[in-house]
Scaffold this active site. Sequence first.
Site, PDB file in Angstrom:
ATOM      1  N   ASP A  67      22.451 112.521 -19.642  1.00 65.24           N
ATOM      2  CA  ASP A  67      22.762 113.350 -20.803  1.00 65.24           C
ATOM      3  C   ASP A  67      21.836 112.999 -21.972  1.00 65.24           C
ATOM      4  OD1 ASP A  67      23.882 114.735 -22.899  1.00 65.24           O
ATOM      5  OD2 ASP A  67      25.945 114.254 -22.370  1.00 65.24           O
TER       6      ASP A  67
ATOM      7  N   HIS B  58      22.155 113.885 -25.085  1.00 63.93           N
ATOM      8  CA  HIS B  58      22.812 114.068 -26.381  1.00 63.93           C
ATOM      9  C   HIS B  58      23.227 112.756 -27.059  1.00 63.93           C
ATOM     10  CE1 HIS B  58      23.309 117.890 -24.176  1.00 63.93           C
ATOM     11  NE2 HIS B  58      23.120 118.434 -25.362  1.00 63.93           N
TER      12      HIS B  58
ATOM     13  N   CYS C  75      17.792 119.347 -26.928  1.00 63.62           N
ATOM     14  CA  CYS C  75      18.232 118.800 -25.638  1.00 63.62           C
ATOM     15  C   CYS C  75      17.450 119.374 -24.452  1.00 63.62           C
ATOM     16  CB  CYS C  75      19.733 118.991 -25.446  1.00 63.62           C
ATOM     17  SG  CYS C  75      20.306 120.693 -25.477  1.00 63.62           S
TER      18      CYS C  75
END
Length: 521
Positions: free
Chosen positions: A352, A354, A177
């Site tokens: 994000d 993820h 990430c």
Amino acid sequence: MGFLIAYVFNLSPCSGDEMFETIGLAIIHFEGLNTNRVSKCNQNWHQESKQVAMELIQKVSQGLWELENCDTVNSVVVLGKEYPPVPEQRQEERHENGVNMFQHIFTRQGRWNEEFLADVHTRLHFTYRTRFVPIPRHPNGPSPMSISVMLRDNPLNVIENVLNNPDCFQTDIGWGCMIRTGQSLLANALQRACLGRDFRIDDNAANEHELRIIKWFEDDPKYPFSLHKFVQEGFSLSGKKPGEWFGPSATSRSIQALVAKFPACGIAHCVISTDSGDVYMDEVEPLFRADPSAAVLLLLCVRLGVDVVNEVYWEHIRHILSSEHSVGIAGGRPSSSLYFFGYQDEHLFYLDPHKPQLNLASYQQDLDLFRSVHTQRFNKVHMSDIDPSMLIGILLNGKDDWQLWQQHIASSQIIHLSDSKPVDLMLDHQLESAILGDRYLSEDGQGPSSKVDTGDYIDVGSFVPCTDSSCKINESEDEYQDVKCKNQRIVVVGETTTNGSPEVEVEKVLVEKETIPVRSK
């Protein structure tokens, strides 16, 4: 034989409506499980399950439906662009405009400034990818198979990886990430340098110039900013093995090296600070003297608190993101990086990484590839909830930008301008480079090593640039020193001389054992 079925839900983050979505289903098949080994696995299972649970909790906060604007008072800011808020419509106005409850739940129209949404949609956004060109596991590195991968990747991908490439990584789920947010920061800097800040995408037609930038990030070793290249530089410069989580420092070093190796990208230079927000004039100004139109990317690794960001820095974070030179901040939560691109009041907007997607090479149509790196889904987090360790990105498109940016951050408590790096700090960095910088494979060929062990004494005298006026060697002031020193030397930094440089004296010093001489390059 047994099965574990895991359901993953999203929860609407704004208001008290509990709206759920099943965003993932993982079925894990255990066949011939040796119960005697269960207790040995409990500890590792607990640690990995804890990490997965934290990621799931973060996902629950994001919501199936697009983020609603609960703040109709404060304006919103995206990388230096400010957009006014849109007042909330009254319920009767919604009915008059044909906006029923169903539309209210499933759309954001009228909630956010449309220009703001177009700006957010234009941001390049890189996420976890799957089924990319395999990255071999390091013998002493993490295993490609983890609880994170089994729960979050497509079960068919997991099975295929186990059968065909059990010792290779074909996804960065669970560890990539920070690399992905670093890619997002770099990609938006490249977009700004090549296409300008006012560039906006057309969701129905991929821009040819932007597509070229996107393909530089394809997960294949032949592309300059691929995950593979980040991993390669991370190992070479920071000792990060495939599958290990990067921090801001390792990410900044990798970006600097990759930009330097690909001058055609549009960014001429990348200047980094791995431990502070200090920017030194004598490192930046020569770049603009050589080329007044050069694009220079500054990457500053800062820590703004112990466990959370100190409140005294909140306003200064907003000030950085309000600059037209900002290209975002990579940071977020411990071991869970986010890409921050703007703010509203005390909340930061973020993208994000993820969300697992297929690797870029799997898309047959350019438009599908293009849409996979542009999203309409974003979220926000209060500044009291973010990790204090972060990577700040600043893009300076020429000398004029450099001068304007200096004025903008003159009052910043995070970024500081200095004429030059202090001598003691230069020595620290030179020693660190001598001890850790020249990595080479150890005798067993298993990983990076250093010629100097951490327990050794280091002779630093050879690092000091001596001139007749500013440096002198004090060979022996008494018989005791001359006999016992064994040629070990230390550096003494004295008062600043009339020519502006500090007086430096190299002395011998008594230690318990012989030093190891380390020569400067």
